[in-house]
Design an enzyme around this catalytic site. Structure first.
Site, PDB file in Angstrom:
ATOM      1  N   HIS A   2     -18.304  -2.921  -0.398  1.00 52.90           N
ATOM      2  CA  HIS A   2     -17.067  -3.123  -1.161  1.00 52.90           C
ATOM      3  C   HIS A   2     -16.538  -4.554  -0.978  1.00 52.90           C
ATOM      4  O   HIS A   2     -16.279  -5.259  -1.958  1.00 52.90           O
ATOM      5  CB  HIS A   2     -16.011  -2.100  -0.709  1.00 52.90           C
ATOM      6  CG  HIS A   2     -14.700  -2.218  -1.421  1.00 52.90           C
ATOM      7  ND1 HIS A   2     -14.354  -1.414  -2.481  1.00 52.90           N
ATOM      8  CD2 HIS A   2     -13.646  -3.050  -1.233  1.00 52.90           C
ATOM      9  CE1 HIS A   2     -13.145  -1.754  -2.914  1.00 52.90           C
ATOM     10  NE2 HIS A   2     -12.692  -2.744  -2.163  1.00 52.90           N
ATOM     11  N   GLU A   3     -16.414  -4.976   0.277  1.00 53.00           N
ATOM     12  CA  GLU A   3     -15.864  -6.315   0.524  1.00 53.00           C
ATOM     13  C   GLU A   3     -16.822  -7.402   0.043  1.00 53.00           C
ATOM     14  O   GLU A   3     -16.395  -8.415  -0.503  1.00 53.00           O
ATOM     15  CB  GLU A   3     -15.534  -6.501   2.019  1.00 53.00           C
ATOM     16  CG  GLU A   3     -14.409  -5.583   2.540  1.00 53.00           C
ATOM     17  CD  GLU A   3     -13.099  -5.650   1.757  1.00 53.00           C
ATOM     18  OE1 GLU A   3     -12.836  -6.660   1.089  1.00 53.00           O
ATOM     19  OE2 GLU A   3     -12.331  -4.659   1.797  1.00 53.00           O
ATOM     20  N   HIS A  17     -16.410  -7.935  -3.578  1.00 50.28           N
ATOM     21  CA  HIS A  17     -15.300  -8.852  -3.895  1.00 50.28           C
ATOM     22  C   HIS A  17     -15.772 -10.310  -3.824  1.00 50.28           C
ATOM     23  O   HIS A  17     -15.379 -11.128  -4.648  1.00 50.28           O
ATOM     24  CB  HIS A  17     -14.140  -8.655  -2.904  1.00 50.28           C
ATOM     25  CG  HIS A  17     -13.283  -7.451  -3.205  1.00 50.28           C
ATOM     26  ND1 HIS A  17     -12.886  -7.111  -4.472  1.00 50.28           N
ATOM     27  CD2 HIS A  17     -12.727  -6.520  -2.371  1.00 50.28           C
ATOM     28  CE1 HIS A  17     -12.128  -6.012  -4.408  1.00 50.28           C
ATOM     29  NE2 HIS A  17     -12.022  -5.626  -3.151  1.00 50.28           N
ATOM     30  N   CYS A  77     -21.289   1.181  -9.687  1.00 47.59           N
ATOM     31  CA  CYS A  77     -21.470   1.907 -10.946  1.00 47.59           C
ATOM     32  C   CYS A  77     -22.148   0.982 -11.952  1.00 47.59           C
ATOM     33  O   CYS A  77     -22.310  -0.213 -11.701  1.00 47.59           O
ATOM     34  CB  CYS A  77     -20.124   2.388 -11.489  1.00 47.59           C
ATOM     35  SG  CYS A  77     -19.104   1.077 -12.183  1.00 47.59           S
ATOM     36  N   CYS A 112     -20.120  -2.140 -12.901  1.00 49.45           N
ATOM     37  CA  CYS A 112     -20.023  -3.086 -11.788  1.00 49.45           C
ATOM     38  C   CYS A 112     -21.384  -3.742 -11.538  1.00 49.45           C
ATOM     39  O   CYS A 112     -21.454  -4.930 -11.207  1.00 49.45           O
ATOM     40  CB  CYS A 112     -19.516  -2.395 -10.528  1.00 49.45           C
ATOM     41  SG  CYS A 112     -17.742  -2.069 -10.586  1.00 49.45           S
TER      42      CYS A 112
HETATM   43 ZN   LIG Z   1     -11.096  -3.949  -2.334  1.00 54.23          ZN
HETATM   44 ZN   LIG Z   2     -17.626   0.248 -10.546  1.00 59.57          ZN
END
Ligand SMILES: [Zn+2]
Ligand SMILES: [Zn+2]
Lengths: 273, 186
Positions: free
Chosen positions: B135-136, B139, B170, B173
């Site tokens: 996740h990070e 970013h 996904c 993304c």
């Molecule tokens: Zn975040």
């Molecule tokens: Zn996504």
């Protein structure tokens, strides 16, 4: 993802501005941060903002003053007041002056995101509601009338206009062109739409019966009048009376009708049309 | 060839580091190198909060990234800490990253079941750590939060949310990621 949502942060502390901006940007919002109320008001005048996040304690113009001035300029902009020094008094003042929310710093990570998402959802809902209501009104009033032509649109507009009045309305047209539908549309669009819509086919009744049908009679008033009967005029009280095929009734009934209609001057609350 | 560097900050279980380093390449197409641990980030301690400033640690990670000799083959750097993180405006964070930048940071502190008074669950901890790491790092590749609750870029404010989402980007993304990731030609 949420790049179409513009958020303006107003905080005198750079650390707060940076931290909040960074976090909201990770969430996909378009964010700008300014350090005082004057800059905030300038930016509010220059651009459209979806949400303002305003710090309560700032030197010079404080958060409440910014809130008041923003609301004075555009009441629609949701303003969230944030503070590290929450008091009941300041919370009450902020809410009374129209703050959308009042949040205590530091925020629970989801708290501020939730507040913003709530505003966005609310704004979407308002827009959607307005649209749905208009659609519903349109469908309800004219649900049985299908007409896309310019002429029919003119009829719909006229229906809307006359529906507001309590006058007697004459609908002319060939048989089968939908005069009753127009009459119903007028009724549904009028202030009397909670009341009854009473239709009488004047052509279908013999003259003597038509009279009693419209005006009612007392028991024994004529042969066959075995009981007291309410006339259609009475039944249509606080609603709309639709006299269909009025051109087919006898001159005598027409005169009687005229006499009755003259007794119902336009503008009387419970009058008929 | 470019690498994602993993920087342990203070005491971090080596097995956890190894697992994360092996999982990241499966989703991001960059292999990982585990760096030598740096000391406890006492400079980042916030006495008023009793937590560590994630911004201050992130800055330290960035310094490390710019230092010779790693800067040449470093695409991203991920710091891993087992201390509780906060930001000036948030009561806690699972991690922080420079949006579209080089450095990212995750905390394992609130990923342990023990933090919530529950018995230890090492496999769950590992899964959570990988998701937060991805996740990070997402970013740093310029991705913002995703509205798909199964996507690893979905914003998590609780371990419950972390457990609900998958460790995958996904479709949308993934597309953004492939557009934003520099072509691996070196
Ligand atoms: Zn975040
Ligand atoms: Zn996504």
């Amino acid at each position: 993802m949420r790049g179409d949502v513009h958020i303006l942060i107003v905080d005198d502390e750079a650390v707060m501005r940076d931290s909040l901006s960074a976090w909201l940007m990770e969430d996909g919002y378009e964010v700008e941060a300014v350090g005082d109320g004057a800059q905030a008001l300038q930016r509010v005048r220059e651009e459209r903002w979806d949400v303002l996040l305003v710090d309560l304690k700032m030197p010079g113009m404080d958060g409440i003053e910014v809130l008041e001035k923003v609301k004075g300029y555009n009441e629609e902009i949701p303003v969230i007041i944030m503070t590290a020094y929450a008091t009941v008094d300041s919370a009450v003042e902020a809410m009374k002056k129209g703050a959308y929310d009042y949040i205590v710093k530091p925020f629970n990570p989801e708290e501020i995101g939730l507040a913003i998402r709530k505003i966005i959802a609310y704004q979407d809902l308002v827009k959607e509601n307005l649209y749905l209501r208009q659609e519903l009104e349109r469908k309800y009033q004219f649900k049985d009338i299908i007409g896309k032509s310019h002429k029919m649109q003119e009829v719909f507009a006229l229906v809307k206009t006359v529906a507001k009045s309590n006058s007697t309305i004459l609908i002319e047209g060939e048989s089968g062109t939908g005069k009753e539908l127009v009459a119903r549309a007028i009724h549904n669009s009028s202030l009397r739409n909670e009341g009854p819509f009473v239709a009488v086919n004047c052509a279908a009744l013999p003259e003597n019966l038509l009279e009693s049908e419209l005006f009612g009679h007392e028991r024994g008033a004529f042969t066959g009048a075995v009981s007291t009967k309410k006339g259609r005029f009475e039944l249509a009280n606080k609603g709309t009376l639709f006299l269909d095929e009025i051109g087919d009734i006898s001159p005598k009934t027409q005169v009687d009708l005229l006499r009755v209609l003259e007794k119902f001057p336009a503008g009387r609350g419970d009058s008929l049309n | 060839m470019k690498w994602i560097y993993i920087l342990p900050i203070g005491l971090v279980n080596p097995a956890t580091l190894k697992y994360v380093a092996e999982e990241i390449p499966l989703k991001l197409n960059y292999r990982c190198k585990i760096m030598e641990s740096i000391g406890e980030p006492s400079y980042a301690f916030e006495p008023k909060r009793g937590q560590y400033s994630s911004a201050k640690i992130l800055r330290e990670i960035l310094n490390k990234a710019q230092a010779h000799p790693v800067s040449e083959d470093l695409i991203k750097i991920l710091g891993i800490v087992d201390l509780d993180l906060c930001t000036p405006i948030l009561t806690f964070v699972f991690g922080e990253a420079q949006l579209g930048g080089k450095a990212a940071l995750i905390s394992l502190r609130r990923l342990h079941q023990e933090y919530y008074g529950l018995p230890p669950n090492p496999p769950l901890l590992l899964k959570r750590a990988v998701k937060e790491a991805l996740h990070e790092l997402g970013h740093t590749f310029g991705l913002t939060h995703c509205l798909d609750p199964k996507c690893v870029m979905y914003f998590s404010n609780s371990v419950k949310n972390i457990d609900t989402k998958s460790d995958k980007f996904c479709d949308s993304c993934s597309i953004l990621l492939s557009e934003k990731k520099p072509k691996v030609t070196e």
